[in-house]
Design an enzyme around this catalytic site. Structure first.
Site, PDB file in Angstrom:
ATOM      1  N   ASN A  66     -52.733  16.289  24.160  1.00 42.09           N
ATOM      2  CA  ASN A  66     -52.008  15.428  25.093  1.00 42.09           C
ATOM      3  C   ASN A  66     -52.799  14.167  25.418  1.00 42.09           C
ATOM      4  O   ASN A  66     -53.997  14.220  25.649  1.00 42.09           O
ATOM      5  CB  ASN A  66     -51.732  16.187  26.398  1.00 42.09           C
ATOM      6  CG  ASN A  66     -50.585  17.153  26.266  1.00 42.09           C
ATOM      7  OD1 ASN A  66     -50.507  17.893  25.290  1.00 42.09           O
ATOM      8  ND2 ASN A  66     -49.699  17.171  27.239  1.00 42.09           N
ATOM      9  N   ASN A  67     -52.094  13.037  25.454  1.00 40.61           N
ATOM     10  CA  ASN A  67     -52.697  11.754  25.809  1.00 40.61           C
ATOM     11  C   ASN A  67     -52.296  11.346  27.218  1.00 40.61           C
ATOM     12  O   ASN A  67     -51.249  11.743  27.729  1.00 40.61           O
ATOM     13  CB  ASN A  67     -52.239  10.657  24.846  1.00 40.61           C
ATOM     14  CG  ASN A  67     -52.952  10.675  23.514  1.00 40.61           C
ATOM     15  OD1 ASN A  67     -53.204   9.638  22.925  1.00 40.61           O
ATOM     16  ND2 ASN A  67     -53.270  11.843  23.001  1.00 40.61           N
ATOM     17  N   LEU A 108     -37.305   0.077  18.906  1.00 43.16           N
ATOM     18  CA  LEU A 108     -37.086  -0.275  20.311  1.00 43.16           C
ATOM     19  C   LEU A 108     -35.996   0.595  20.946  1.00 43.16           C
ATOM     20  O   LEU A 108     -35.026   0.112  21.530  1.00 43.16           O
ATOM     21  CB  LEU A 108     -36.758  -1.765  20.468  1.00 43.16           C
ATOM     22  CG  LEU A 108     -37.884  -2.738  20.113  1.00 43.16           C
ATOM     23  CD1 LEU A 108     -37.447  -4.176  20.398  1.00 43.16           C
ATOM     24  CD2 LEU A 108     -39.167  -2.407  20.857  1.00 43.16           C
ATOM     25  N   LYS A 136     -41.854  17.863  14.018  1.00 42.74           N
ATOM     26  CA  LYS A 136     -43.141  17.290  13.656  1.00 42.74           C
ATOM     27  C   LYS A 136     -43.834  18.134  12.585  1.00 42.74           C
ATOM     28  O   LYS A 136     -44.488  17.593  11.679  1.00 42.74           O
ATOM     29  CB  LYS A 136     -44.041  17.161  14.886  1.00 42.74           C
ATOM     30  CG  LYS A 136     -43.629  16.066  15.843  1.00 42.74           C
ATOM     31  CD  LYS A 136     -43.689  14.680  15.205  1.00 42.74           C
ATOM     32  CE  LYS A 136     -45.114  14.232  14.924  1.00 42.74           C
ATOM     33  NZ  LYS A 136     -45.173  12.844  14.391  1.00 42.74           N
ATOM     34  N   TYR A 171     -38.757  19.762  19.039  1.00 47.13           N
ATOM     35  CA  TYR A 171     -39.700  18.657  18.819  1.00 47.13           C
ATOM     36  C   TYR A 171     -40.830  19.079  17.897  1.00 47.13           C
ATOM     37  O   TYR A 171     -41.095  18.439  16.872  1.00 47.13           O
ATOM     38  CB  TYR A 171     -40.272  18.173  20.149  1.00 47.13           C
ATOM     39  CG  TYR A 171     -41.565  17.396  19.995  1.00 47.13           C
ATOM     40  CD1 TYR A 171     -41.595  16.225  19.237  1.00 47.13           C
ATOM     41  CD2 TYR A 171     -42.756  17.845  20.568  1.00 47.13           C
ATOM     42  CE1 TYR A 171     -42.790  15.523  19.067  1.00 47.13           C
ATOM     43  CE2 TYR A 171     -43.940  17.145  20.408  1.00 47.13           C
ATOM     44  CZ  TYR A 171     -43.958  15.984  19.658  1.00 47.13           C
ATOM     45  OH  TYR A 171     -45.127  15.297  19.478  1.00 47.13           O
ATOM     46  N   ALA A 221     -41.789   8.292  16.345  1.00 49.45           N
ATOM     47  CA  ALA A 221     -41.291   9.660  16.480  1.00 49.45           C
ATOM     48  C   ALA A 221     -40.573   9.830  17.804  1.00 49.45           C
ATOM     49  O   ALA A 221     -40.899   9.171  18.795  1.00 49.45           O
ATOM     50  CB  ALA A 221     -42.440  10.663  16.397  1.00 49.45           C
ATOM     51  N   THR A 277     -49.167  16.150  16.164  1.00 55.00           N
ATOM     52  CA  THR A 277     -49.445  16.738  17.472  1.00 55.00           C
ATOM     53  C   THR A 277     -50.012  18.143  17.331  1.00 55.00           C
ATOM     54  O   THR A 277     -49.781  18.824  16.313  1.00 55.00           O
ATOM     55  CB  THR A 277     -48.143  16.806  18.301  1.00 55.00           C
ATOM     56  OG1 THR A 277     -48.368  17.562  19.490  1.00 55.00           O
ATOM     57  CG2 THR A 277     -47.030  17.481  17.522  1.00 55.00           C
ATOM     58  N   ASP A 278     -50.729  18.589  18.361  1.00 57.69           N
ATOM     59  CA  ASP A 278     -51.210  19.968  18.369  1.00 57.69           C
ATOM     60  C   ASP A 278     -50.076  20.958  18.615  1.00 57.69           C
ATOM     61  O   ASP A 278     -50.236  22.163  18.388  1.00 57.69           O
ATOM     62  CB  ASP A 278     -52.318  20.162  19.406  1.00 57.69           C
ATOM     63  CG  ASP A 278     -51.899  19.811  20.835  1.00 57.69           C
ATOM     64  OD1 ASP A 278     -50.756  19.352  21.036  1.00 57.69           O
ATOM     65  OD2 ASP A 278     -52.729  19.977  21.752  1.00 57.69           O
ATOM     66  N   GLU A 279     -48.927  20.458  19.048  1.00 59.31           N
ATOM     67  CA  GLU A 279     -47.816  21.366  19.360  1.00 59.31           C
ATOM     68  C   GLU A 279     -47.265  22.070  18.129  1.00 59.31           C
ATOM     69  O   GLU A 279     -46.573  23.081  18.249  1.00 59.31           O
ATOM     70  CB  GLU A 279     -46.709  20.618  20.100  1.00 59.31           C
ATOM     71  CG  GLU A 279     -47.147  20.108  21.455  1.00 59.31           C
ATOM     72  CD  GLU A 279     -45.999  19.647  22.323  1.00 59.31           C
ATOM     73  OE1 GLU A 279     -44.937  20.291  22.297  1.00 59.31           O
ATOM     74  OE2 GLU A 279     -46.163  18.638  23.037  1.00 59.31           O
TER      75      GLU A 279
END
Length: 357
Positions: A199-200, A45, A174, A170, A93, A144-146
């Protein structure tokens, strides 16, 4: 298209979703609880969490929320044992590139150290199992694709075999977590699956992200500062489609495999911002077009030009495909923020943290 769907693999009985109060995590939790899965959410949180996104499942008999840190190995180990967890979906994350540039330490602590501690807790839990429980256990790492870095505008798309070339703190953190997960599989035999998604977008997303930030600023009549020329391209997937893909992978994916998840919906940042402005003008006309609010500003350091995913593997092996069309999904997202945006932003976020899209 030939489908290679694995049959006879038992559905997950108890799923631990780390980061389950986040944007993607909460979408997955809502989906699994609605389908009758027993779900435990573990979330620290932090600023990125949105408990309101879990209101629909609060009080359900097959759902439990636990506030805690994935880096607390003892807590995680006790939770895995007491709840009889047979599937971990690891979504916790730090995930915002701009924040990673300003403060990379938090990304190292959560994404690398936190993943290590979670892996160790999962390994201890799995090694104590036997029989069907041991063979059916899964550790699903969501990435992630990043991690693949910058994709040339005239190149193809990322696949599961693309080389890692992370550009930001970042994406580097990852990438490191991806490598840890695969190492725990190859060295210790931990049964893992890995997904890398594009991306979402959708409801309940943090307003510092491009789409909700654009919607909320435009509704307020505020300037929309766009990095560089806005030509950076992203592939956009609705979060509910991502949740469905995640379930397909941890229930039917092959152990040790990676699955790339995307929608084949590439749009430049400036085109996305302009499209949102037009949707808002259709619904809430103002004195002038909201496109007039767009301002181009100095680009951020290391800004990758393009990301795009080829999802052929998950489509072929698991029969997954996006169900939400982009035009439909973006319009419904705009409508959601029109209805909920002011309350959402006021209760959970600050639009002052990141002011550029």
């Amino acid at each position: 298209m030939t489908l290679h769907v694995r049959l006879g693999v038992p559905s997950a009985r108890t799923v631990l979703v780390t980061g389950g109060a986040g944007f993607i995590g909460s979408a997955l939790v809502r989906r699994l609880v609605a389908l009758g899965r027993r779900v435990v959410t573990l979330d620290k949180l932090t600023y990125a969490a949105a408990p309101a996104a879990l209101a629909a499942v609060a009080g359900k008999a097959n759902y439990r929320f636990v506030q805690g840190d994935i880096a607390d190995r003892r807590l995680v180990a006790e939770l895995l044992a007491s709840e009889g967890v047979d599937t971990i979906v690891h979504l916790a994350a730090e995930s915002h590139v701009d924040r990673s540039i300003d403060g990379p330490g938090a990304f190292v602590e959560t994404n690398i150290v936190g993943t290590y501690e979670l892996l160790q807790a999962a390994r201890g839990h799995w090694e104590a199992l036997d029989g069907a429980a041991r063979s059916g256990f899964r550790f699903h790492h969501v990435s992630t694709d990043e991690v693949f870095g910058d994709l040339d505008l005239d190149a193809g798309k990322f696949t599961e075999s693309s080389a890692y070339r992370p550009s930001s703190p970042y994406s580097a953190s990852k990438a490191a977590s991806d490598h840890l997960v695969r190492a725990w599989h190859h060295t210790y035999g931990l049964p893992v699956v890995v997904t890398n998604c594009t991306n979402n977008y959708g409801p309940f997303q943090a307003p510092e992200k491009l789409i909700p930030l654009t919607i909320l600023k435009a509704l307020r009549g505020e300037t929309l500062p766009v990095y560089g020329t806005g030509a950076n391209i992203r592939d956009w997937l609705h979060v509910d489609d991502h949740a469905a893909a995640l379930q397909a992978v941890f229930e039917r994916g092959r152990v040790g495999e990676t699955y790339a998840i995307g929608a084949r919906e590439e749009h430049s940042n400036v085109a996305m911002v302009a499209r949102i402005c037009d949707l808002l003008d259709e619904r809430l006309p103002g004195r002038r077009p909201r496109r007039d609010l767009i301002r181009f500003v100095e680009d951020r350091p290391g800004h990758d030009r393009r990301y795009a995913i080829d999802p052929a593997k998950i489509e072929c092996e698991l029969g997954w495909a996006p169900a939400v069309g982009f035009a439909e999904g973006l319009a419904s997202t705009v409508d959601w923020y029109i209805e909920h945006g002011d309350r959402w932003a006021a209760q959970d976020w600050s639009l002052e943290r990141i002011g550029r899209v």
